[in-house]
Structure formats: structure tokens, C-alpha cells
Design an enzyme around this catalytic site. Structure first.
Site, PDB file in Angstrom:
ATOM      1  CG  HIS A 166      -2.158   0.495   1.452  1.00  0.00           C
ATOM      2  ND1 HIS A 166      -2.172   2.302   1.933  1.00  0.00           N
ATOM      3  CD2 HIS A 166      -3.041   0.857   0.402  1.00  0.00           C
ATOM      4  CE1 HIS A 166      -3.401   2.590   0.952  1.00  0.00           C
ATOM      5  NE2 HIS A 166      -4.005   2.227   0.667  1.00  0.00           N
ATOM      6  CB  CYS A 167       4.106   2.112   2.093  1.00  0.00           C
ATOM      7  SG  CYS A 167       3.370   1.447   3.060  1.00  0.00           S
TER       8      CYS A 167
END
Length: 342
Positions: free
Chosen positions: A334-335
Site C-alpha cells: 500500500h505504501c
């Protein structure tokens, strides 16, 4: 184009991550100065693995420094669009913009003034990434006085957000601003009606406790949250507290929040282990038709996480990807991604 949030006349809303995407943005920004020359090739391989997994379901545009174009092309071929851009690191969720829409279908990109997670890392180039992506996407850029990162914001698309206090209320981002002042600005920028604040934990990782490692919306009224069962982990007590808070919470529509749990792996691989190793399943990414999630070599935990995500996202394929090198730097899938809504 710079538009002040305070004077904007359009009503913006941050869509749920599961809404249809035009594309995913990523950044091939790992460097030996930050990651070390030994780990760097493995980080780049992980980035390519994530990008190619997403590219099965939607277009991927990858920011890449001029000197890294050849390496990126070798790893990803023509299946990923490479966009030359000066960058420091790979965390586009945080350095990049947060996309919003209005009822007319117009898009804009919020620039949250990335400052290297409170000046913890060199970020001169990454500070300009949000503006670059907004221009490349041909959308308005929305200005704000707030300093924060996309990883600190989780929304359901219907007016509810989950945000960690340890990040947004941290004096290394927003000194002198109260919770109420931050909330007013966030509501105006993202179309929020209610913020569920989690305490998070400051000072233990570079992000000061981003939301996307603790709790994610599955759909409006339903959340999946992390639990660290290791009583010696700094996250053990805070994840227990977050679960308690979420189970008592209601959303913007007055619904009680359903809470599912994803436990961290008990025995992840040791290949690239470090003190910052981010071994958790919550940092998954929802793209068109799929959930791209990590696996850590703990067969029992990996299978349990896959089963939970398949149950929570029954209409999406769950694709698990090894990201050990990226996890060694304290981040996850996600990052390393940012959705642009259709």
C-alpha cells in the site's frame, strides 16, 4: 494549477480505494544512499513484482529517474508505463497526491506538503512529486496548510475516515494545530463527515504509526484491523487498543463498525530482516478486480491472511506477492502505490 482548499467552491470527496481506478501510480525510486547497494536490487525486483501483479488488472504508471529507466525496463518490459521524474524514494502513497472527485466527475489532487515524515529522511525531490503527478494526470492541485501523508488516511468513500493521531497531530508535521483544526481542514478537503481517531504510536517507525498498517475499510461499515500477538512488540498494546476503539465506533451514517482481524505472521522469512521489518498483512492494495497482498513465508499465517481477504473481498482475486526487501525498509504494498480514480 494551485487551488486553495479554503477558497475552492467545488465539493470534493476522496473515493474508497475499491472504487474503479483509472490507473495506479508507483515510483521506482529506491536508491543506494537510502537502501544500501546490497539491498537495492532486491527492492527494485519487489517493486517490479508488485507493478506487474497490478498491471494484470489495471494500468500502472511508474515514476523513474532517468538513470534507472534501463533497469526498470529490464524488469517490467512494456507492461508498465515509465514516467521520468526526479525522485528520492519509492513511497508514493506518502509523497504523492491524494486524489479526490466531485459530483460532476471532476478530479483533483491534494498536495499534503510531504516533509519526509517529519524531516526524518531526505525529501527535496519527493516534496515535488505530488505536484508532478497532478500535472501528469492533468488535474487541479489542491493546496492545504496540513502536512501529512496518504498512508495516514483511510476512508470509506461515504464520509468516514480512520486517521492516527500519532501522525497527523505530531508536532513534526503540524505544530500548533489542534485536532479540531486538522479535522475541519480534512473534512473540507476529503468530503468527510466523521473521523475515527486511533492513537497510533509515535517514534517507533519512520511514519509515526500510519493508519494503513493498522486499519483498512473493506466496505462502508466494515473494517479489517491489525493485531500483533507478540506481547514483546511495541505494536501489541496499541493494536489491542485500536481493536477496542473500532469495535465501539460508529461511522458517518450511524452504523456500528464491523471489525475483522488480521494477525501478523508468527515466523516470517529471515532473508532481509531488519529492525524496521514491516511484517503485517494490513498494508494490502485494492485495485480493479483484485487485492494485492504480501506473503512472508509463514505458510500458516500467509494462508490465513489470504483466506480472510478472500472472505472480505469475495468479488476480487487475492494475489499474494513476496516483498521482503521492501518490508525491510519499513513499508509495504500500500505504501508503494497510489490509486487514481476513474
Amino acid at each position: 494549477m494551485l487551488v486553495s482548499a479554503a477558497t475552492a467552491t467545488k465539493r470534493w470527496r476522496m473515493p474508497d480505494e475499491g472504487d474503479p481506478h483509472l490507473r495506479t501510480w508507483m515510483a521506482f525510486g529506491s536508491s543506494s544512499d537510502i537502501w544500501g547497494k546490497d539491498l537495492l536490487p532486491h527492492v527494485q525486483t519487489d517493486l517490479a513484482r508488485i507493478a506487474l501483479s497490478i498491471a494484470r488488472f489495471e494500468p500502472v504508471s511508474m515514476l523513474v529517474r532517468k538513470q534507472d529507466v534501463a533497469a526498470a525496463r529490464r524488469l517490467m518490459g512494456s507492461r508498465v508505463t515509465l514516467v521520468e521524474c526526479p525522485i528520492d524514494d519509492l513511497w508514493i502513497r506518502d509523497a504523492g497526491p491524494v486524489f479526490v472527485k466531485n459530483v460532476s466527475g471532476d478530479k483533483a489532487a491534494v498536495d499534503f506538503n510531504f516533509n519526509g515524515w517529519g524531516d526524518k529522511q531526505e525529501h527535496k525531490l519527493d516534496a515535488a512529486v505530488a505536484a508532478f503527478v497532478a500535472e501528469a494526470s492533468r488535474v487541479e492541485r489542491l493546496d492545504t496548510r496540513l502536512v501529512l501523508e496518504g498512508g495516514g488516511i483511510e476512508v470509506d468513500g461515504e464520509g468516514t475516515a480512520i486517521i492516527t493521531e500519532s501522525c497527523v497531530l505530531n508536532p513534526n508535521r503540524n505544530p500548533g494545530l489542534s485536532k479540531r483544526e486538522c479535522e475541519i481542514e480534512l473534512k473540507a478537503l476529503l468530503g468527510l463527515e466523521k473521523v475515527i481517531w486511533l492513537p497510533g504510536i509515535a517514534g517507533q517507525d519512520i511514519t509515526d504509526g500510519h493508519t494503513d498498517f493498522y486499519a483498512r475499510f473493506v466496505r462502508p461499515g466494515a473494517v479489517v484491523a491489525a493485531f500483533d500477538p507478540d506481547p514483546y512488540s511495541f505494536d501489541h498494546d496499541v493494536t489491542k487498543e485500536h481493536l477496542d476503539l473500532l469495535r465501539r465506533a460508529t461511522d458517518a451514517k450511524g452504523r456500528s463498525v464491523e471489525v475483522a482481524v488480521l494477525q501478523a505472521p508468527a515466523k516470517p522469512r529471515n532473508t532481509y530482516r531488519s529492525k524496521d521489518f514491516a511484517a503485517g498483512y494490513i498494508n494490502f492494495y485494492v485495485c480493479n478486480g483484485a487485492v494485492i497482498a504480501p506473503e512472508f513465508g509463514d505458510v500458516k499465517s500467509d494462508q490465513a491472511a489470504r483466506g480472510t481477504l478472500a472472505r472480505l473481498f469475495p468479488k476480487r482475486e487475492v494475489v499474494q506477492v513476496g516483498i521482503d526487501a521492501i518490508a525491510a525498509g519499513g513499508g509495504g504494498i500500500h505504501c508503494a502505490t497510489q490509486q487514481e480514480p476513474r
